[in-house]
Design a protein around this motif. Structure first.
Motif, PDB file in Angstrom:
ATOM      1  N   SER A   1       2.425   1.703  -3.390  1.00  0.00           N
ATOM      2  CA  SER A   1       1.426   2.192  -4.334  1.00  0.00           C
ATOM      3  C   SER A   1       1.198   3.695  -4.158  1.00  0.00           C
ATOM      4  O   SER A   1       1.200   4.461  -5.131  1.00  0.00           O
ATOM      5  N   ASP A   2       1.043   4.153  -2.922  1.00  0.00           N
ATOM      6  CA  ASP A   2       0.817   5.583  -2.669  1.00  0.00           C
ATOM      7  C   ASP A   2       2.007   6.419  -3.155  1.00  0.00           C
ATOM      8  O   ASP A   2       1.837   7.437  -3.820  1.00  0.00           O
ATOM      9  N   ARG A  35       2.169   6.367  -7.075  1.00  0.00           N
ATOM     10  CA  ARG A  35       1.105   7.147  -7.727  1.00  0.00           C
ATOM     11  C   ARG A  35       1.444   8.638  -7.642  1.00  0.00           C
ATOM     12  O   ARG A  35       1.349   9.377  -8.616  1.00  0.00           O
ATOM     13  N   ALA A  36       1.889   9.049  -6.466  1.00  0.00           N
ATOM     14  CA  ALA A  36       2.249  10.458  -6.288  1.00  0.00           C
ATOM     15  C   ALA A  36       3.456  10.820  -7.160  1.00  0.00           C
ATOM     16  O   ALA A  36       3.519  11.898  -7.758  1.00  0.00           O
ATOM     17  N   GLN A  47       0.828  -1.211   0.000  1.00  0.00           N
ATOM     18  CA  GLN A  47       0.000   0.000   0.000  1.00  0.00           C
ATOM     19  C   GLN A  47       0.864   1.264   0.000  1.00  0.00           C
ATOM     20  O   GLN A  47       0.612   2.206  -0.755  1.00  0.00           O
ATOM     21  N   GLU A  48       1.922   1.250   0.813  1.00  0.00           N
ATOM     22  CA  GLU A  48       2.822   2.415   0.844  1.00  0.00           C
ATOM     23  C   GLU A  48       3.505   2.610  -0.506  1.00  0.00           C
ATOM     24  O   GLU A  48       3.613   3.731  -1.011  1.00  0.00           O
TER      25      GLU A  48
END
Ligand code: 6R9
Length: 650
Positions: A582-583, A586-587, A579-580
């Motif tokens: 991915s975040d 994406r940013a 999840q980290e």
């Protein structure tokens, strides 16, 4: 900018001017561009006379009256194998090593030009004794061992046609290719070494031939894996038994320039494989020309290594025909890069003092994933030129390649071409071109390239569209085996008298070409046409990412949305949760190239589905991303990756 052009978001501004010492000794000079611009056909005729031995000289350069089927040097005659062998021996280079071969388990064999010539003569006598003659098709299903090269050249010497099938393809794919070509002979091995184990090959041939009536009369089997195999008496023959009594005298006769040399089925990321047909004189001219000039070949001193399997076009043009036509010394390696240890390739470069190294971006990225510490354990100072082929190379991978493998000095040639083009078409010339990471850049002398919008208009500078070739070239395909209509439909129907390559491309402010990947893979996000390649490059420019694949998946709001699959660098993988990661990614994409390109989802995966030549099969990922049943996987290296990726997404 027209609505159908491809929006370019990547802004790579690093530039690398040629090193003055390299330039002073470079094989290629700017006069090549001048001569070709002045008279393109005369330029190719000069190259053909200079680089190829003609049994009968040609007087006619190009006949395009039956377009889109070209005739190059049509009234000339040559023998392709003679050009790769006998003439070097006759010129006094018989003692020069042609091939340093290294098997995966570490066994070695070196063949000089004199020795390779004898081996090919004996093999040609053997094939002739089995009834192979001009125009007959021979399927070759072998690992990367010297016999693969010997078999290809023996077929060529007889004016017959080879169809090399990747050793990794299963029985069904092999059968489809044997049938399509109507092969009468199959040359295979008992087994091949792959990742420390013996991968059986002969059983796949048995299974392929068991499936109903076949055109195949004999199967020649090279002993390599020493694995147990079944034997069909009367059909199967051991290569070593049969070749032993063969004479080492064999006169190479001339065949007409348009005599078919080989059929090669495209690795194809989509659709039924196409049997791409290549012929002799034009093909040999352009592979020899490009191999000499793009790789700055000095045959007396260089050790050249192209890591491609012989079953890929890169193996045909830049392992077999180009280097041998030019009398080069090369390394041939059977195995995978990481067996028995992850530094195996670098160890080979150190051991053989490889000076010219040609590989694919997929390999470079997998080494980046493992970290620079591995190559840094080896002495790579012999390397003086690096090449890349197969996909657009992401700028970060390019810079890593230059710094870590090339010691910060070796020029990189990013070579764009296709099975269909037969030889390199767009590439920097070392010592001349100021290189740009991620761009193939300039058409080679004698090659005419353009970028068009859907309506066929030139896109202009700083714009993207469809890559086309506007003039015939010597090594162009002469058709699709047995399907002339498909040849016309696939390549010549989109634009009049223009070859449609199927790739997206962007022209920068200097008019240089940046490849954007297959047009089929272009995504449409809220009306913006975005290339997968640029978003992948943005993902790879983040320190966490080793490799990335991007697809457009259906989205109710934006039409399509960006979905990314990423492999994290080994040593960083444990430092973040999926999840980290991915975040962060994406940013990062939004910051690097804009919010429009921000992936809707980023999935962290262990592997990506690839073809044998290392191309990512985005179509399969799109199936996964859209929750569909996964389509044709016959050219996939490892089908389990799809299941694993699907599981990750649950
Ligand atoms: C030689 C080979 C052809 C397709 C081609 C393109 C991609 C190859 C490239 C590249 C960007 C490069 N491709 N080299 N894209 N930059 N330097 O790969 O032949 O297997 O037939 O594939 O590969 O998409 O159209 P093939």
């Amino acid at each position: 900018m027209s609505s159908t052009s491809i929006d370019s978001l990547l802004h790579e501004k690093r530039r690398f001017a040629p090193d003055p010492d390299f330039a002073a000794n470079a094989v290629a000079g700017t006069e090549l561009y001048e001569r070709a611009a002045d008279d393109r056909l005369a330029f190719w005729a000069e190259q053909a006379r200079d680089l190829v031995h003609w049994h009968r000289p040609f007087t006619e350069t190009l006949d395009w009256s039956k377009a889109p089927v070209a005739r190059w040097f049509g009234d000339g005659e040559l023998n392709v194998a003679y050009n790769c062998l006998d003439r070097h021996v006759l010129a006094g280079h018989g003692d020069r090593v042609a091939i340093h071969w290294e098997g995966e388990p570490g066994d070695t064999r070196s063949l000089t030009y004199a020795e390779l010539t004898v081996e090919v003569k004996r093999a040609a006598n053997l094939l002739a004794s089995l009834g192979v003659g001009q125009g007959d098709r021979v399927a070759i299903y072998l690992p990367v061992i010297p016999e693969a090269v010997i078999a290809m050249l023996a077929v060529a010497r007889l004016g017959a046609v080879h169809s090399v099938v990747f050793g990794g393809f299963a029985a069904e794919s092999l059968r489809a290719r044997i049938d399509d070509a109507g092969a009468k002979l199959v040359i295979t091995a008992d087994g091949a070494y792959r990742k420390g184990k013996v991968l059986p090959l002969k059983p796949a041939v048995d299974a392929a031939l068991a499936a109903g009536e076949t055109t195949v009369e004999k199967v020649l089997v090279v002993r390599r894996g020493e694995n147990e195999i079944d034997w069909t008496a009367g059909r199967d023959l051991w290569w070593h038994d049969e070749i032993a009594p063969m004479s080492d005298e064999h006169d190479a006769r001339g065949f007409e320039a348009e005599n078919p040399l080989f059929i090669l089925y495209t690795s194809g990321t989509t659709g039924k494989p196409k049997g791409i047909l290549h012929t002799s004189g034009g093909y040999l001219t352009q592979v020899a020309f490009t191999h000499k000039n793009v790789f700055d070949l000095k045959p007396e001193s260089d050790v050249y290594w192209c890591t491609a399997d012989v079953g890929w076009i890169t193996g045909h043009s830049y392992v077999v025909y180009g280097p041998l036509a030019n009398g080069a010394t090369q390394l041939l390696y059977e195995g995978t890069p990481d067996t028995p240890h992850p530094g195996r390739w670098w160890e080979l470069i150190e051991k053989y003092k490889v000076s010219i190294f040609y590989t694919a971006p997929t390999a470079i990225r997998s080494f980046m994933k493992l970290g620079r510490e591995i190559p840094q354990k080896f002495d790579l100072s012999s390397l003086r030129l690096l090449g890349s082929v197969g996909e657009p190379i992401n700028p970060e991978a390019w810079v890593w390649y230059r710094e870590i493998i090339g010691g910060g000095t070796a020029p990189i040639v990013d070579t764009w071409w296709q099975t269909e083009t037969g030889a390199i078409m767009i590439s920097a010339l070392p010592g001349i071109t100021t290189t740009k990471p991620g761009a193939a850049q300039v058409p080679l002398p004698g090659i005419s390239v353009d970028v068009l919008d859907e309506e066929g208009a030139h896109v202009g500078k700083e714009a993207g569209g469809l890559l086309v070739l506007t003039e015939p070239w010597p090594s162009m395909l002469r058709g699709i085996w047995g399907d002339e209509q498909r040849y016309k439909d696939t390549y010549w129907s989109k634009f009049a008298n223009t070859y449609f390559a199927g790739d997206g491309a962007h022209l920068d402010e200097d008019g240089d070409v940046w490849l954007l990947g297959r047009v089929d893979d272009v995504m449409n996000i809220s009306g913006h046409r975005l290339s997968t390649m640029e978003i992948e490059s943005a993902l790879v420019s983040h320190e966490l990412t080793a490799e990335a694949a991007v697809v457009g998946a259906h989205d109710d709001t934006t039409g399509q949305a960006v979905v990314a699959f990423v492999i994290l660098k080994g040593r960083l993988a444990g430092t973040v949760t999926p999840q980290e990661a991915s975040d962060l990614l994406r940013a990062h994409v939004a910051e690097q190239i804009g919010a429009i390109a921000r992936p809707r989802q980023v999935f962290v995966v262990e592997e990506l589905p690839k073809t044998r030549s290392g191309k990512i099969m985005r179509r399969l990922l799109q199936d996964v991303a859209e929750g569909r049943e996964v389509g044709d996987t016959t050219t996939l290296t490892d089908t389990s990756v799809i299941r694993i990726i699907s599981d990750t997404m649950k």
